[in-house]
Design an enzyme around this catalytic site. Structure first.
Site, PDB file in Angstrom:
ATOM      1  N   GLY A  64      -0.461 -16.357   8.023  1.00  0.00           N
ATOM      2  CA  GLY A  64      -0.510 -15.446   9.163  1.00  0.00           C
ATOM      3  C   GLY A  64       0.119 -16.093  10.391  1.00  0.00           C
ATOM      4  N   GLY A  92       3.419 -10.422   4.481  1.00  0.00           N
ATOM      5  CA  GLY A  92       3.520 -11.417   3.403  1.00  0.00           C
ATOM      6  C   GLY A  92       4.663 -11.076   2.447  1.00  0.00           C
ATOM      7  N   ASP A  93       4.847  -9.788   2.195  1.00  0.00           N
ATOM      8  CA  ASP A  93       5.945  -9.365   1.305  1.00  0.00           C
ATOM      9  C   ASP A  93       7.291  -9.703   1.945  1.00  0.00           C
ATOM     10  OD1 ASP A  93       3.745  -8.246   0.074  1.00  0.00           O
ATOM     11  OD2 ASP A  93       4.129  -6.252   0.884  1.00  0.00           O
TER      12      ASP A  93
HETATM   13  O1  LIG Z   1      -3.587  -3.604  -3.775  1.00  0.00           O
HETATM   14  P1  LIG Z   1      -2.395  -4.533  -3.656  1.00  0.00           P
HETATM   15  O2  LIG Z   1      -1.319  -4.152  -4.633  1.00  0.00           O
HETATM   16  O3  LIG Z   1      -2.761  -5.976  -3.701  1.00  0.00           O
HETATM   17  O4  LIG Z   1      -1.809  -4.333  -2.206  1.00  0.00           O
HETATM   18  C1  LIG Z   1      -1.217  -3.108  -1.855  1.00  0.00           C
HETATM   19  C2  LIG Z   1      -0.677  -3.214  -0.459  1.00  0.00           C
HETATM   20  O5  LIG Z   1      -1.707  -3.522   0.479  1.00  0.00           O
HETATM   21  O6  LIG Z   1       0.266  -4.273  -0.413  1.00  0.00           O
HETATM   22  C3  LIG Z   1       1.303  -3.964   0.499  1.00  0.00           C
HETATM   23  C4  LIG Z   1       1.281  -4.936   1.627  1.00  0.00           C
HETATM   24  O7  LIG Z   1       1.406  -6.241   1.162  1.00  0.00           O
HETATM   25  C5  LIG Z   1       1.082  -2.534   0.943  1.00  0.00           C
HETATM   26  O8  LIG Z   1       2.298  -1.840   0.913  1.00  0.00           O
HETATM   27  C6  LIG Z   1       0.085  -1.972  -0.029  1.00  0.00           C
HETATM   28  O9  LIG Z   1      -0.734  -0.978   0.518  1.00  0.00           O
END
Ligand SMILES: O=P(O)(O)OC[C@@]1(O)O[C@H](CO)[C@@H](O)[C@@H]1O
Length: 316
Positions: A230, A259-260
């Site tokens: 973060g 993070g993505d």
């Molecule tokens: O439930 P997961 O798959 O761990 O996370 C899903 C999610 O929070 O990840 C993305 C942000 O990193 C969002 O686009 C999505 O809503």
């Protein structure tokens, strides 16, 4: 080419409140937006916006309204026909800057769906530099689903197999670390603590504590770990060393997808042949850019912060 797999896509609804969120109250929202999300899709959006080839593989019912949100992103996709709608995850942001996120389980996938997803990713991986397996697993898929994908890709492409990055959590991440030998994992600090069963030494510098914990996995079980922290930046630990980068001052609007974007930034630098320090720097710049944008918007190179991102080597 960077191929991503989002096993559990999500229509991300971001609701902005004028007042702090109150449990049990009726509150008017200032605004709302919807983005086609899910971790792999978010990575592809950032990579594509940077002009690098990417393909997002995902389960999709042709009748699902998610298909239209996905078209709006303009990213190349390889949909695998399944039944059931994508979940809608909700993010509530309030003026105090507090974010509440509700993630739904997603539609159930069958064993046949799982087999077709594995086959689609394996085919798409031909000639790719990286395959990114990202996000939670929907109901119906076993915890070791990503391990099955990794093995299928490596068995099919042998020495020409792409590197594999995994960004997931809980039992799915544990299974990958136990049996998948991934080239890169991207946990955050909490996920790293859960995964290792260790703790971050509170008397130590955070980056040093993260380095120590990640070293219990790297390089024996995982070739490299890029741990996002973060507002405290990120730490990369691989077989040759460890580095910590600090982000530039950022006015945070939504951390969803940051993070993505960090992972995408890391990979964008890696595919140009950049060294570890530069990969960390790029990851942090993309993560900061994403945090400064509302909702799950994907940053473009034009959104990157101008400020310096100092990266230092960590000593064992
Ligand atoms: O439930 P997961 O798959 O761990 O996370 C899903 C999610 O929070 O990840 C993305 C942000 O990193 C969002 O686009 C999505 O809503």
């Amino acid at each position: 080419m960077i191929v991503t797999l989002t096993a559990n896509p999500s229509l991300d609804r971001t609701i902005t409140l004028a007042e702090p969120l109150q449990r049990g109250a009726v509150q008017a929202a200032l605004s709302a937006r919807e983005d086609a999300g899910g971790k792999g899709i978010n990575v592809t959006r950032v990579v594509h916006a940077a002009g690098v080839e990417s393909l997002a593989v995902l389960p999709l019912d042709a009748e699902d309204p998610f298909a239209s949100a996905l078209r709006h992103t303009g990213i190349p996709v390889l949909p695998v026909d399944t039944a059931g709608v994508a979940r809608a995850n909700v993010t509530i942001t309030d003026p105090a800057g507090e974010t509440t996120k509700l993630n739904l389980p997603g539609s159930v996938l069958s064993a046949e769906d799982a087999g077709r997803l594995v086959a689609a990713v394996t085919r798409a991986a031909e000639g790719a530099e990286w395959v990114v397996l990202a996000g939670s697993l929907p109901p119906g898929l076993p915890d070791d689903f990503y391990v099955t994908v990794i093995r299928a890709v490596r068995a099919r492409w042998g020495e020409r197999a792409p590197r594999i990055a995994v960004d997931t959590s809980g039992p799915a991440l544990r299974a990958v670390v136990d049996g998948g030998a991934p080239d890169l994992i991207k946990p955050n600090d909490e996920e790293l603590v859960e995964l290792t069963g260790g703790h971050l030494d509170p008397s130590a510098d955070l980056a040093d504590a993260v380095h120590t914990l990640a070293r219990t996995l790297v390089p024996e079980r995982v070739a490299a770990a890029f741990v996002t922290l973060g507002g405290a930046g990120a730490v990369l630990v691989d077989a040759t060393g460890a580095w910590h980068g600090a982000p530039p001052p950022t006015r945070v609007r939504s951390t969803v997808g940051a993070g993505d974007s960090s992972l995408a930034g890391f990979l964008l630098a890696h595919v140009t042949g950049a060294g570890s320090e530069e990969c960390v720097r790029s990851g942090i710049r993309y993560g900061s850019a994403a945090a400064a944008l509302p909702g799950t918007q994907a940053p473009t190179p034009a959104d990157l912060p101008a400020g310096d991102v100092p990266v230092r080597a960590l000593t064992p």
